[in-house]
Motif scaffolding. Sequence first.
Motif, mmCIF file in Angstrom:
data_model
loop_
_atom_site.group_PDB
_atom_site.id
_atom_site.type_symbol
_atom_site.label_atom_id
_atom_site.label_comp_id
_atom_site.label_asym_id
_atom_site.label_seq_id
_atom_site.Cartn_x
_atom_site.Cartn_y
_atom_site.Cartn_z
ATOM 1 N N TRP A 56 0.912 -1.264 0.046
ATOM 2 C CA TRP A 56 0.018 -0.145 -0.154
ATOM 3 C C TRP A 56 0.660 1.276 0.080
ATOM 4 N N SER A 142 0.514 -1.378 -9.410
ATOM 5 C CA SER A 142 0.317 0.098 -9.477
ATOM 6 C C SER A 142 0.907 0.682 -10.905
ATOM 7 N N VAL A 153 -6.019 -1.277 -6.688
ATOM 8 C CA VAL A 153 -6.350 -1.786 -5.382
ATOM 9 C C VAL A 153 -6.712 -3.377 -5.292
#
Length: 216
Positions: A56, A142, A153
């Motif tokens: 993340w 990403s 996500v």
Amino acid sequence: MTALLRYQTGLLLRSQRWLAPLLLYAAFLAVGVDAGEPVLGALGLAAAALLPVTAWSVRICVTQEPSAARNAVAAAAGRGRAHLAALVTGTALPALVGTVAALAVTATGDRRGVTAPAAVTTGLLAVLACALTGAAVGALASRPFVRAPGWSVAALVLGSLLALVTTGSPAKHAMTALITGARTATADPPWLACGGAVLLAAVCAVLACGATARLE
């Protein structure tokens, strides 16, 4: 590269976007780890939770710049080097927090049958293996590979889960070593898992930086 790292770190700290993943990590430790429980098992939980947090954090860093700023930095330093600085920044902060957590868990856990140096070594290697595996997941989930936020996500969550349960994953290998050690009260530092994580993270970083230079 030093200037790029300072720039990325400054962006991350000022944005306060780092708070969400690190608060999630702190909450997991508060719920999942109790003072006085077997130290190797507690270290395993602390390391495993760091994997999605690092993924993340990496995604945050590679997407935090506005397009105009990203283009300006790329023109000055090159897109590949700018992207690498974002990957390193996104990995470094969770790894540092994981290191502090491993030391705290070792200090408060039940070390019967395990010396403090052995527990610290095992825990830190597991933390590094999980952080670097998480960094690899973040790099692949990403930009420039996955641009749409929703799909990114979803890829982040799925990739983190697979990295924790798939045979051959450095993180899974490190977790297995800690779980086995907790059952036998024997610390077996996961050197191989850590080396594999370093290689995996390096390969994913090269792929991501190369793709960024070609596609953006």
